[in-house]
Design a protein around this motif. Sequence first.
Motif, PDB file in Angstrom:
ATOM      1  N   ARG A 105      27.878  33.444  42.077  1.00  0.00           N
ATOM      2  CA  ARG A 105      29.296  33.178  42.262  1.00  0.00           C
ATOM      3  C   ARG A 105      29.781  31.959  41.483  1.00  0.00           C
ATOM      4  O   ARG A 105      30.926  31.558  41.637  1.00  0.00           O
ATOM      5  CB  ARG A 105      29.608  33.104  43.738  1.00  0.00           C
ATOM      6  N   TYR A 107      30.295  32.469  38.642  1.00  0.00           N
ATOM      7  CA  TYR A 107      31.325  33.258  37.967  1.00  0.00           C
ATOM      8  C   TYR A 107      32.668  33.042  38.663  1.00  0.00           C
ATOM      9  O   TYR A 107      33.684  32.807  38.020  1.00  0.00           O
ATOM     10  CB  TYR A 107      30.941  34.733  37.996  1.00  0.00           C
ATOM     11  N   CYS A 108      32.652  33.139  39.990  1.00  0.00           N
ATOM     12  CA  CYS A 108      33.895  33.027  40.760  1.00  0.00           C
ATOM     13  C   CYS A 108      34.555  31.669  40.583  1.00  0.00           C
ATOM     14  O   CYS A 108      35.741  31.573  40.327  1.00  0.00           O
ATOM     15  CB  CYS A 108      33.621  33.263  42.243  1.00  0.00           C
ATOM     16  N   CYS A 112      36.127  32.919  36.641  1.00  0.00           N
ATOM     17  CA  CYS A 112      37.126  33.945  37.004  1.00  0.00           C
ATOM     18  C   CYS A 112      38.567  33.425  36.922  1.00  0.00           C
ATOM     19  O   CYS A 112      38.898  32.393  37.483  1.00  0.00           O
ATOM     20  CB  CYS A 112      36.850  34.453  38.406  1.00  0.00           C
ATOM     21  N   ILE A 114      41.132  34.646  38.301  1.00  0.00           N
ATOM     22  CA  ILE A 114      41.889  34.817  39.542  1.00  0.00           C
ATOM     23  C   ILE A 114      41.685  33.616  40.462  1.00  0.00           C
ATOM     24  O   ILE A 114      42.518  33.311  41.310  1.00  0.00           O
ATOM     25  CB  ILE A 114      41.454  36.128  40.248  1.00  0.00           C
ATOM     26  N   ASN A 115      40.576  32.923  40.262  1.00  0.00           N
ATOM     27  CA  ASN A 115      40.263  31.824  41.153  1.00  0.00           C
ATOM     28  C   ASN A 115      41.367  30.759  41.242  1.00  0.00           C
ATOM     29  O   ASN A 115      41.722  30.340  42.341  1.00  0.00           O
ATOM     30  CB  ASN A 115      38.921  31.190  40.743  1.00  0.00           C
ATOM     31  N   VAL A 166      40.810  40.946  38.328  1.00  0.00           N
ATOM     32  CA  VAL A 166      40.050  39.960  37.554  1.00  0.00           C
ATOM     33  C   VAL A 166      40.096  40.306  36.068  1.00  0.00           C
ATOM     34  O   VAL A 166      40.558  39.521  35.231  1.00  0.00           O
ATOM     35  CB  VAL A 166      38.589  39.897  38.034  1.00  0.00           C
ATOM     36  N   TRP A 199      41.486  37.358  49.441  1.00  0.00           N
ATOM     37  CA  TRP A 199      40.973  38.129  48.314  1.00  0.00           C
ATOM     38  C   TRP A 199      39.524  37.759  47.989  1.00  0.00           C
ATOM     39  O   TRP A 199      38.627  38.591  48.035  1.00  0.00           O
ATOM     40  CB  TRP A 199      41.860  37.946  47.075  1.00  0.00           C
ATOM     41  N   CYS A 200      39.293  36.514  47.637  1.00  0.00           N
ATOM     42  CA  CYS A 200      37.959  36.121  47.189  1.00  0.00           C
ATOM     43  C   CYS A 200      36.964  36.059  48.338  1.00  0.00           C
ATOM     44  O   CYS A 200      35.773  36.270  48.154  1.00  0.00           O
ATOM     45  CB  CYS A 200      38.018  34.763  46.495  1.00  0.00           C
ATOM     46  N   CYS A 204      37.242  40.988  47.453  1.00  0.00           N
ATOM     47  CA  CYS A 204      36.895  41.233  46.048  1.00  0.00           C
ATOM     48  C   CYS A 204      35.450  41.721  45.868  1.00  0.00           C
ATOM     49  O   CYS A 204      34.500  40.995  46.153  1.00  0.00           O
ATOM     50  CB  CYS A 204      37.109  39.976  45.215  1.00  0.00           C
ATOM     51  N   VAL A 206      33.986  42.219  43.102  1.00  0.00           N
ATOM     52  CA  VAL A 206      33.354  41.523  41.982  1.00  0.00           C
ATOM     53  C   VAL A 206      32.596  40.314  42.522  1.00  0.00           C
ATOM     54  O   VAL A 206      31.430  40.088  42.188  1.00  0.00           O
ATOM     55  CB  VAL A 206      34.402  41.078  40.936  1.00  0.00           C
ATOM     56  N   GLY A 207      33.274  39.564  43.407  1.00  0.00           N
ATOM     57  CA  GLY A 207      32.614  38.427  44.042  1.00  0.00           C
ATOM     58  C   GLY A 207      31.397  38.875  44.828  1.00  0.00           C
ATOM     59  O   GLY A 207      30.331  38.250  44.771  1.00  0.00           O
TER      60      GLY A 207
HETATM   61  S1  SF4 Z   1      35.836  36.650  44.482  1.00  0.00           S
HETATM   62 FE1  SF4 Z   1      36.591  37.944  42.853  1.00  0.00          FE
HETATM   63  S2  SF4 Z   1      38.610  37.159  42.365  1.00  0.00           S
HETATM   64 FE2  SF4 Z   1      37.580  35.614  43.593  1.00  0.00          FE
HETATM   65  S3  SF4 Z   1      36.714  34.242  42.133  1.00  0.00           S
HETATM   66 FE3  SF4 Z   1      35.128  35.761  42.615  1.00  0.00          FE
HETATM   67  S4  SF4 Z   1      35.377  37.405  41.097  1.00  0.00           S
HETATM   68 FE4  SF4 Z   1      37.193  36.118  41.040  1.00  0.00          FE
END
Ligand code: SF4
Lengths: 307, 292
Positions: A105, A107-108, A112, A114-115, A166, A199-200, A204, A206-207
Motif C-alpha cells: 500500500r 502505492y496507495c 495513487c 486518488i489519495n 485510480v 473509498w480507500c 477500493c 486496488v488498495g
Molecule cells: S485505496 Fe485505492 S484509491 Fe485509495 S490510495 Fe489505495 S489504490 Fe488509491
Amino acid sequence: MSTKGKVHLPVGQEALEVKGWFGAHKYLVLRRISQAFFLFLFLMGPWFGIWWVKGNLAGSMTFNFLPLNDPLILGQMMAAGHWPETTALIGGLIVLVVYALIGGRVYCSWVCPINPVTDGAHWLHDKLNLQKGWQPKRSARYWILATVFLVSALTGTIAWEVVNPVTMVHRGLVFGMGFVWAMVAAVFVFDLIVARRGWCGHVCPVGAFYSLVGTKSLLRISAVKRDDCDDCMDCYAVCPENQVISPALKGKADVTPLILSPDCTNCGRCIDVCAMDVFRFTHRFDARVEAPSDAVSNPESPNRNAA
Amino acid sequence: MATAAKPKHIDRRRFMTDSARMAAGCAVAGSLLAYVAREAKALPDQAIRPPGALDEDAFLAACVRCGLCVRDCPYDTLVLADLGQDGPATGTPYFTARDVPCEMCDDIPCVLACPTGALDKGLTDIEDAQMGTAVLVDQENCLNYLGLRCDVCYRVCPMIDEAITLDLIHNARSGHHAIFAPIVHADACTGCGICEKKCVLPEPAIKVLPVRLARGAPGEHYRLGWEEKDAKGAPVVEGIIDLPDRLPGPGTDNLAAPGGYIEGLVDGLPSTPEGAFEGGFDPVFKLPEVTR
Ligand code: SF4
Ligand code: SF4
Ligand code: SF4
Ligand code: SF4
C-alpha cells in the motif's frame, strides 16, 4: 473541564508544538512530493515533449527500456482469457516485486492520484465535524476484489477498468480529462458525506489488491517507543487504517511493536503526529522496543523477536 | 459444555450473516459492474481500432488502456477514448478516419509499442492490416458516380489498383460516356481511412466501416460453379449436357410481358399496335436470321 493534567488538544497540536510545523508534517509533505513527482514523470511528455516516461499507471515504458504494468489489471486480463505478451508480464512482475518488498500500500499513500482526493475529503470531514456515515466492514474491499475478478472472467473484459477512478484519473491527467472530473467529485463526495474514509479504507479493490501484495513486505512502521505513549490518540485520528495500530502500540511486552497488518499504507502520518516520537520506519525483522526516554533505566525493555 | 458453546455459536452465526450480507452486496455490485462492462463493448461505427487490433471482444480482454500505441503513433492518428464521450470503451485507443487517418507506417510503431498483445505482433506487414473496410456508401453523391472524374479516393489510396480500382460502367444519363466507378476490394483494403479523409465532399461518400458492418459473408457451403470448373479444368458434374443459353427476345418462350399485348388476350385493351413485338423484350441486337 477536565480535572486531569492533560487537556484534550486538537489532533496534532502537541506534535506541532514539540516538533514544529515541518517536523509534524514531514511525511505528509514527502508523500505529496512523491505523488506529484510520479504524476510529473508522466506529464513531462505531453507538457514539455520530454518522453522519458510514456503511458500511464496501467502500463508504461520508461526510457524505452523499462516496462511497468499494473499487476491487478494483468490479473483481470488473465481472468478474462487473454495471456499478456512478455513485455507486460515483465512489467507486471517488476511492480509486483517492488511493492512486495516495500509494502503494497505504499502505492496507495505515495503514488495513487486518488489519495490526495480522499485525504482532502477526510480533512474537510474533520473540519466540518461530520458523522462517520456508512462504515462497511474493512473486509468489504476484499469481497469487491474477488467480485472484480469474477466479473472479468464472466464478461471477458478487464472489468474494473470501466469504472476504476485510480487509472481513470491518472489517464485523464496525462491524456485528457473528459468527464473524469465527475469521477473525482464522486469519490470526494462519497468520502465526505456517505462514508468517512470510505473509498480507500473500505471499498477500493486496488488498495485491497496491494494489501495482499504487501503482506510480507520488509518496510514496516514500528511503535518502537510505545512505552512513551501518552494516550493522546492522535495517531488513531490521522491513520487511514487505524485498526492496524492497536496490536503494535498497545501490545504486551512480548508482542512485536511492528505494525504487521498489510492494511497499513506506510504513509508515516503516525510518525508525524506523535509528539513522543513513538513510531518510526524500520524493517520487519527489527522487533526492538526502546526504553521509555524519561525512565533512567528500564530492565524489561529488549524483547526477543519471536517470528 | 453449553456455556462454552454458546458464544462460539453466536460468533459463527454472526460470521455467517456477515458473509451472506457481503456476498449479497457483491452480487448486486458485481451485476452492475458486469452490466457496465458489457455496455462498454458497444463500439461506435466511426471508431476504428489501430492496426493489428484483436477482434473487439478479445481486444477488451487484452488492452490495458496504457496509451503506449497512442504515444508512438507519429501522425497523432490514435487517441484514447474519453470517459463519457459517446465512443468506444473508456480509455481504449481508436481513430476517426475523417479526422486523422492511419498513414500505414512501414514499421508499424503502434503495434510494436503495445505491451500486452492487444495489437497483434503477428502483423508485420502493414498492407495486411484490416482495421476496417472502405465502403462507397453514397453513390448518389460520389462525383465519379455522377460521371465526373474526381478519382481522389482512388489516387490517394496507398493500395491503389489493389484496394480501389476504377471500373467502367455505362453512363445511362448521357448515353455515351463512362462512369469510372471506384470499387473497393475488401481483401486488399487495410481500412486506413485515407480515402475517407480525402474525399472532396463535405461529407465523404466513401467511409471506412468496421469489417463487421462493411461485409457480408457467403454461406459456408456455397461454391462458385465457374471457379470450381476452372479449378478442375472440366465440368464439375461429369457427363452433364450443356443446354443452349436462352436469350431474351422473340423466338424464345418468353411470356407476353412488357411491351405489347396480343389482341383479345386481355379484355378492354387495344390490340398490339402495328410493328410492336409480340411479347418479350425488344433485343438490343438481333440474332441473324436463320433459315431452317
Ligand atoms: S485505496 Fe485505492 S484509491 Fe485509495 S490510495 Fe489505495 S489504490 Fe488509491
Ligand atoms: S500504422 Fe502508423 S499511422 Fe497508422 S496507427 Fe500505427 S503508428 Fe499511427
Ligand atoms: S498499447 Fe496496447 S494495451 Fe496499450 S492502449 Fe494501445 S492497444 Fe491498449
Ligand atoms: S481505406 Fe481507402 S485508402 Fe485505405 S486502403 Fe482502403 S480503400 Fe485504400
